[in-house]
Design an enzyme around this catalytic site. Structure first.
Site, short mmCIF file in Angstrom:
data_model
loop_
_atom_site.label_atom_id
_atom_site.label_comp_id
_atom_site.label_asym_id
_atom_site.label_seq_id
_atom_site.Cartn_x
_atom_site.Cartn_y
_atom_site.Cartn_z
N HIS A 153 0.78 -1.18 0.06
CA HIS A 153 -0.06 -0.01 0.18
C HIS A 153 0.87 1.15 -0.03
CE1 HIS A 153 -3.14 -2.82 1.32
NE2 HIS A 153 -2.49 -3.08 2.09
N SER A 274 15.03 22.46 -14.68
CA SER A 274 13.61 23.30 -14.91
C SER A 274 14.27 24.51 -15.45
CB SER A 274 12.95 23.38 -13.52
OG SER A 274 12.39 24.59 -13.64
N LYS A 280 16.08 22.19 -9.67
CA LYS A 280 15.38 21.01 -10.07
C LYS A 280 16.21 19.92 -10.71
CE LYS A 280 11.45 19.90 -9.36
NZ LYS A 280 10.18 20.49 -10.19
N GLU A 287 9.64 9.40 -16.43
CA GLU A 287 8.24 9.74 -16.57
C GLU A 287 7.71 9.45 -17.91
OE1 GLU A 287 7.39 13.71 -14.53
OE2 GLU A 287 9.49 13.54 -14.56
#
Ligand code: ARG
Length: 456
Positions: A153, A274, A280, A287
């Site tokens: 979970h 970024s 970043k 992704e």
């Protein structure tokens, strides 16, 4: 090529919807391979003259040369790759080219080309997935003892090792390879010679063309041979399952590289910055692998819908079978390559994983098991007592192994010093020696098994 009974030209719209050369040109090499095998067979069977076959073979070799060095003139006017190649052959060797299409149809031709194309790519996936397995195994080899929290979970459950986690994916990708291999063995039958749908009156030798193209056998039913696309659906199913596995690893990388987890870092090679937030480092490749699963599974659904309810035998609907396969295969190849690169690139952070491995009372099950083993409690009672000890630890803001013996004895007076042997994450993983469990000795044994299988 087919205009004998027509007096007018197709409308521009007819032309636009009918033409497929823009995508089926990718099967150019397979088409030449199929034609060469077919022409050789026609000559051996005395259906065309040896001299004509010789000219056809030379012409097809020239066509192949043009395809390979990208000088072949693909033309919309000739509809698809089959007609383009025949038209070019005619320009190169003249009227003799017209003998090539004896005893075959574009229906068995396209079915043959597509099977060859899919088969070639399945071999590529097998090699690429083996490379991915080797990259994961390389990580496992360094991390057989490295503690990390195991989750259910997405809540910390029990400690495991990072090496064990890597090997879970090695197993998954092994099954993907086996699925592709199984798919290949089923698709490897030759449709060539089924002709339009009913077979042909010429004395062709289908065994011969099947052998020449590396198929196991000719397909036994001519209607099935030109109608079947389940080989493509099966390949897409395997592709989709494999992409799903890749997406799970990709998602874990996204989580692991976040500041909150901090389990692994990726280098500059597999991250991006970024344009507004200078601090970043984003795991874009992971992704995108995660996202490509959508396009890949979409391709499976797309072809399933194209095939659903089609009457036998060939219908032009089936011209739309290729794009989903091309797109999905391209996406999968890139996704595997990206995951291989990232898997090798990952730098696991032993400290933060060890810390997380011991957090959230991850050894509570070990405590319950100890109560069963050492004090003879029924598991349910041990589970309850452990729950009370966890609540106590939570109350005092301590980890389980930080609680004093006296504190634990308040819940269960029989508890003794021995309990501390099982409360640390290190001892917890070491105790999981059941076959397939996370004990570092087990993990090392599995790493050896895989090193032998994968040769690296
Ligand atoms: N371009 C066609 C396809 O991909 C080739 C088969 C055409 N056959 C036909 N009877 N029109 O399916």
């Amino acid at each position: 090529m087919w205009g004998g009974r027509f007096s007018d030209k197709p409308s521009d719209i007819m032309q636009a919807i009918n033409v497929s050369i823009s995508f089926d040109k990718r099967m150019a090499e397979q088409d030449v391979r199929g034609s060469k095998a077919h022409a050789n067979m026609l000559a051996v069977q005395g259906i065309i003259a040896d001299t004509d076959n010789a000219a056809i073979q030379v012409g097809l070799d020239d066509v192949l040369g043009e395809i390979k060095d990208d000088t072949f003139p693909y033309r919309d006017g000739f509809e698809d790759i089959h007609l383009n190649i025949e038209a070019r052959l005619t320009e190169l060797i003249g009227e003799t080219a017209g003998r090539l299409h004896t005893a075959r149809s574009r229906n068995d031709q396209v079915a043959t080309d597509f099977r060859l194309w899919v088969r070639d790519r399945l071999d590529g996936f097998d090699g690429a997935l083996a490379d991915l397995q080797r990259a994961l195994l390389g990580q496992a080899g360094k991390t057989a003892d490295m503690l990390m929290p195991g989750f259910t979970h997405l809540q910390v459950a029990q400690p495991v090792t990072f090496g064990h986690h890597m090997l879970a994916y090695v197993e998954m990708f092994a099954r993907d390879r086996a699925r592709f291999a199984d798919c290949k063995s089923r698709l490897n039958e030759s449709p060539l010679g089924a002709a339009a749908l009913a077979g042909t009156p010429y004395p062709i030798d289908r065994e011969m063309t099947s052998d020449a193209l590396g198929f196991s056998r000719p397909m036994a039913n001519s209607l099935d041979a030109v109608s079947a696309r389940d080989f493509a659906l099966e390949a897409l199913s395997c592709t989709s399952i494999c992409a799903t596995h890749l997406s799970r690893l990709a998602e874990e990388m996204v989580l692991w590289t976040s500041t909150q987890f901090g389990f692994v870092t990726l280098s500059d090679k597999f991250t991006t910055g970024s344009s507004i937030m200078p601090q970043k480092r984003n795991p874009d490749a992971a992704e995108l692998v995660r996202a490509k699963t959508g396009c890949i599974t979409g391709a499976l659904v797309s072809l399933t819908m194209v095939m659903k309810g089609l009457p036998l035998a060939y219908s032009k609907d089936m011209q739309e079978d290729k794009k989903p396969v091309f797109d999905a295969f391209d996406a999968l190849a890139l996704a595997i390559a990206a995951m291989t690169g990232m898997s090798a690139d990952m730098n696991p952070n032993a400290n933060s994983m060890a810390k997380a491995a011991g957090a959230a009372y991850s050894t509570a099950t070990d405590l319950a098991d100890w109560l069963v083993r050492e004090l003879g409690l029924p598991f349910r009672q041990a589970h309850h007592a452990t729950g009370e000890i966890v609540a106590l630890a939570e109350d005092r803001g301590k980890a389980l192994h930080e609680l004093s013996l006296e504190a634990m004895q308040k819940v269960l007076p029989q508890i003794n010093e021995g309990v501390f042997d099982v409360l640390s994450p290190k001892n917890s993983v070491a105790s999981r020696t059941s076959f397939g469990g996370t004990a570092p000795d087990n993990v090392r044994a599995q790493i050896k098994v895989w090193q032998e299988r994968l040769g690296g």
